[in-house]
Motif scaffolding. Sequence first.
Motif, PDB file in Angstrom:
ATOM      1  N   GLU A   1      -8.995  27.781  37.289  1.00 53.00           N
ATOM      2  CA  GLU A   1      -7.929  28.473  38.022  1.00 53.00           C
ATOM      3  C   GLU A   1      -7.506  29.751  37.295  1.00 53.00           C
ATOM      4  N   VAL A   2      -7.290  29.645  35.995  1.00 50.02           N
ATOM      5  CA  VAL A   2      -6.889  30.812  35.205  1.00 50.02           C
ATOM      6  C   VAL A   2      -7.998  31.866  35.220  1.00 50.02           C
ATOM      7  N   GLY A   3      -9.249  31.430  35.206  1.00 51.97           N
ATOM      8  CA  GLY A   3     -10.361  32.371  35.258  1.00 51.97           C
ATOM      9  C   GLY A   3     -10.375  33.173  36.541  1.00 51.97           C
ATOM     10  N   PHE A   4     -10.148  32.525  37.677  1.00 55.36           N
ATOM     11  CA  PHE A   4     -10.075  33.252  38.953  1.00 55.36           C
ATOM     12  C   PHE A   4      -8.935  34.267  38.958  1.00 55.36           C
ATOM     13  N   VAL A   5      -7.762  33.844  38.475  1.00 51.17           N
ATOM     14  CA  VAL A   5      -6.601  34.734  38.475  1.00 51.17           C
ATOM     15  C   VAL A   5      -6.831  35.908  37.530  1.00 51.17           C
ATOM     16  N   LEU A   6      -7.351  35.640  36.337  1.00 55.03           N
ATOM     17  CA  LEU A   6      -7.586  36.720  35.383  1.00 55.03           C
ATOM     18  C   LEU A   6      -8.684  37.671  35.843  1.00 55.03           C
ATOM     19  N   LEU A   7      -9.694  37.142  36.507  1.00 50.23           N
ATOM     20  CA  LEU A   7     -10.736  38.009  37.057  1.00 50.23           C
ATOM     21  C   LEU A   7     -10.139  38.947  38.104  1.00 50.23           C
ATOM     22  N   GLY A   8      -9.264  38.438  38.957  1.00 46.21           N
ATOM     23  CA  GLY A   8      -8.600  39.270  39.938  1.00 46.21           C
ATOM     24  C   GLY A   8      -7.697  40.301  39.294  1.00 46.21           C
ATOM     25  N   TRP A   9      -6.978  39.890  38.260  1.00 43.14           N
ATOM     26  CA  TRP A   9      -6.105  40.824  37.570  1.00 43.14           C
ATOM     27  C   TRP A   9      -6.918  41.917  36.880  1.00 43.14           C
ATOM     28  N   TRP A  10      -8.023  41.541  36.239  1.00 43.06           N
ATOM     29  CA  TRP A  10      -8.870  42.533  35.570  1.00 43.06           C
ATOM     30  C   TRP A  10      -9.441  43.519  36.589  1.00 43.06           C
ATOM     31  N   ALA A  11      -9.932  43.015  37.716  1.00 44.95           N
ATOM     32  CA  ALA A  11     -10.485  43.895  38.745  1.00 44.95           C
ATOM     33  C   ALA A  11      -9.399  44.811  39.300  1.00 44.95           C
ATOM     34  N   TYR A  12      -8.188  44.291  39.463  1.00 41.53           N
ATOM     35  CA  TYR A  12      -7.075  45.114  39.954  1.00 41.53           C
ATOM     36  C   TYR A  12      -6.744  46.219  38.952  1.00 41.53           C
ATOM     37  N   ASP A  13      -6.654  45.852  37.681  1.00 43.25           N
ATOM     38  CA  ASP A  13      -6.327  46.824  36.644  1.00 43.25           C
ATOM     39  C   ASP A  13      -7.425  47.887  36.513  1.00 43.25           C
ATOM     40  N   TYR A  14      -8.660  47.450  36.552  1.00 43.92           N
ATOM     41  CA  TYR A  14      -9.787  48.388  36.467  1.00 43.92           C
ATOM     42  C   TYR A  14      -9.819  49.291  37.702  1.00 43.92           C
TER      43      TYR A  14
ATOM     44  N   PRO B   1     -11.546  58.067  43.289  1.00 51.31           N
ATOM     45  CA  PRO B   1     -11.097  57.082  44.279  1.00 51.31           C
ATOM     46  C   PRO B   1     -12.208  56.546  45.181  1.00 51.31           C
ATOM     47  N   SER B   2     -13.292  57.265  45.350  1.00 56.30           N
ATOM     48  CA  SER B   2     -14.324  56.826  46.288  1.00 56.30           C
ATOM     49  C   SER B   2     -15.143  55.650  45.765  1.00 56.30           C
ATOM     50  N   THR B   3     -15.162  55.410  44.455  1.00 53.41           N
ATOM     51  CA  THR B   3     -15.980  54.320  43.894  1.00 53.41           C
ATOM     52  C   THR B   3     -15.200  53.026  43.707  1.00 53.41           C
ATOM     53  N   ALA B   4     -13.917  53.008  44.030  1.00 49.00           N
ATOM     54  CA  ALA B   4     -13.090  51.823  43.793  1.00 49.00           C
ATOM     55  C   ALA B   4     -13.093  50.844  44.950  1.00 49.00           C
ATOM     56  N   TYR B   5     -13.887  51.096  45.990  1.00 49.24           N
ATOM     57  CA  TYR B   5     -13.863  50.246  47.175  1.00 49.24           C
ATOM     58  C   TYR B   5     -14.345  48.829  46.873  1.00 49.24           C
ATOM     59  N   TRP B   6     -15.435  48.700  46.115  1.00 50.49           N
ATOM     60  CA  TRP B   6     -15.973  47.361  45.819  1.00 50.49           C
ATOM     61  C   TRP B   6     -15.044  46.566  44.914  1.00 50.49           C
ATOM     62  N   LEU B   7     -14.261  47.259  44.087  1.00 50.05           N
ATOM     63  CA  LEU B   7     -13.305  46.544  43.240  1.00 50.05           C
ATOM     64  C   LEU B   7     -12.164  45.950  44.065  1.00 50.05           C
ATOM     65  N   ASN B   8     -11.826  46.586  45.162  1.00 48.14           N
ATOM     66  CA  ASN B   8     -10.810  46.031  46.054  1.00 48.14           C
ATOM     67  C   ASN B   8     -11.275  44.691  46.601  1.00 48.14           C
ATOM     68  N   TRP B   9     -12.553  44.612  46.974  1.00 41.60           N
ATOM     69  CA  TRP B   9     -13.120  43.337  47.435  1.00 41.60           C
ATOM     70  C   TRP B   9     -13.094  42.287  46.324  1.00 41.60           C
ATOM     71  N   ALA B  10     -13.423  42.696  45.110  1.00 38.18           N
ATOM     72  CA  ALA B  10     -13.430  41.751  43.983  1.00 38.18           C
ATOM     73  C   ALA B  10     -12.031  41.208  43.722  1.00 38.18           C
ATOM     74  N   VAL B  11     -11.021  42.068  43.811  1.00 39.83           N
ATOM     75  CA  VAL B  11      -9.635  41.633  43.602  1.00 39.83           C
ATOM     76  C   VAL B  11      -9.253  40.587  44.632  1.00 39.83           C
ATOM     77  N   TRP B  12      -9.449  40.908  45.895  1.00 44.13           N
ATOM     78  CA  TRP B  12      -9.007  39.995  46.951  1.00 44.13           C
ATOM     79  C   TRP B  12      -9.824  38.714  46.977  1.00 44.13           C
ATOM     80  N   LEU B  13     -11.123  38.811  46.776  1.00 46.88           N
ATOM     81  CA  LEU B  13     -11.937  37.593  46.788  1.00 46.88           C
ATOM     82  C   LEU B  13     -11.585  36.655  45.637  1.00 46.88           C
ATOM     83  N   SER B  14     -11.389  37.202  44.436  1.00 46.35           N
ATOM     84  CA  SER B  14     -11.061  36.323  43.314  1.00 46.35           C
ATOM     85  C   SER B  14      -9.686  35.677  43.505  1.00 46.35           C
ATOM     86  N   TRP B  15      -8.728  36.422  44.044  1.00 51.21           N
ATOM     87  CA  TRP B  15      -7.418  35.818  44.283  1.00 51.21           C
ATOM     88  C   TRP B  15      -7.452  34.838  45.447  1.00 51.21           C
ATOM     89  N   ILE B  16      -8.264  35.100  46.445  1.00 52.36           N
ATOM     90  CA  ILE B  16      -8.423  34.130  47.534  1.00 52.36           C
ATOM     91  C   ILE B  16      -9.077  32.857  47.020  1.00 52.36           C
TER      92      ILE B  16
END
Length: 128
Positions: A17-30, A39-54
């Motif tokens: 559980e902590v790994g999923f949350v921290l992965l989402g936080w890291w992707a959000y921060d990055y 700004p154009s290259t950050a689109y895939w990180l948005n998916w990583a943030v939402w998927l890890s938190w989901i």
Amino acid sequence: MDWCAFWLAWISVVQIEVGFVLLGWWAYDYRQDILLSNPSTAYWLNWAVWLSWIFAGIYLLIILCNFKSLRIAIAVIETAADYFADTKRIILVPVLYFCIGVLIFIAWVYGMICVGSVGTITAESYTN
């Protein structure tokens, strides 16, 4: 294992559980850092943030819905650890069968090498 099976099982559940949350936080921060520079290259990180938190939310819901089953499974793990601690000779069974399997494999390899090294087989007719 006898002394820590209970705690190791719960730590592994919490660690996922902590790994999923921290992965989402890291992707959000990055993603925030990337948005400042390009700004154009950050689109895939948005998916990583939402998927890890989901996934973290789904995992938490599964843990909460199956909490009784999880406690039973951890109790089984703890009981198995107690049995293994009381019956130390049980480790010899898989090791023994592994050694027997290796010996049989070596015998087959030896047999294949012997058959393969016979040479060319030719048909000859023998007449009396």
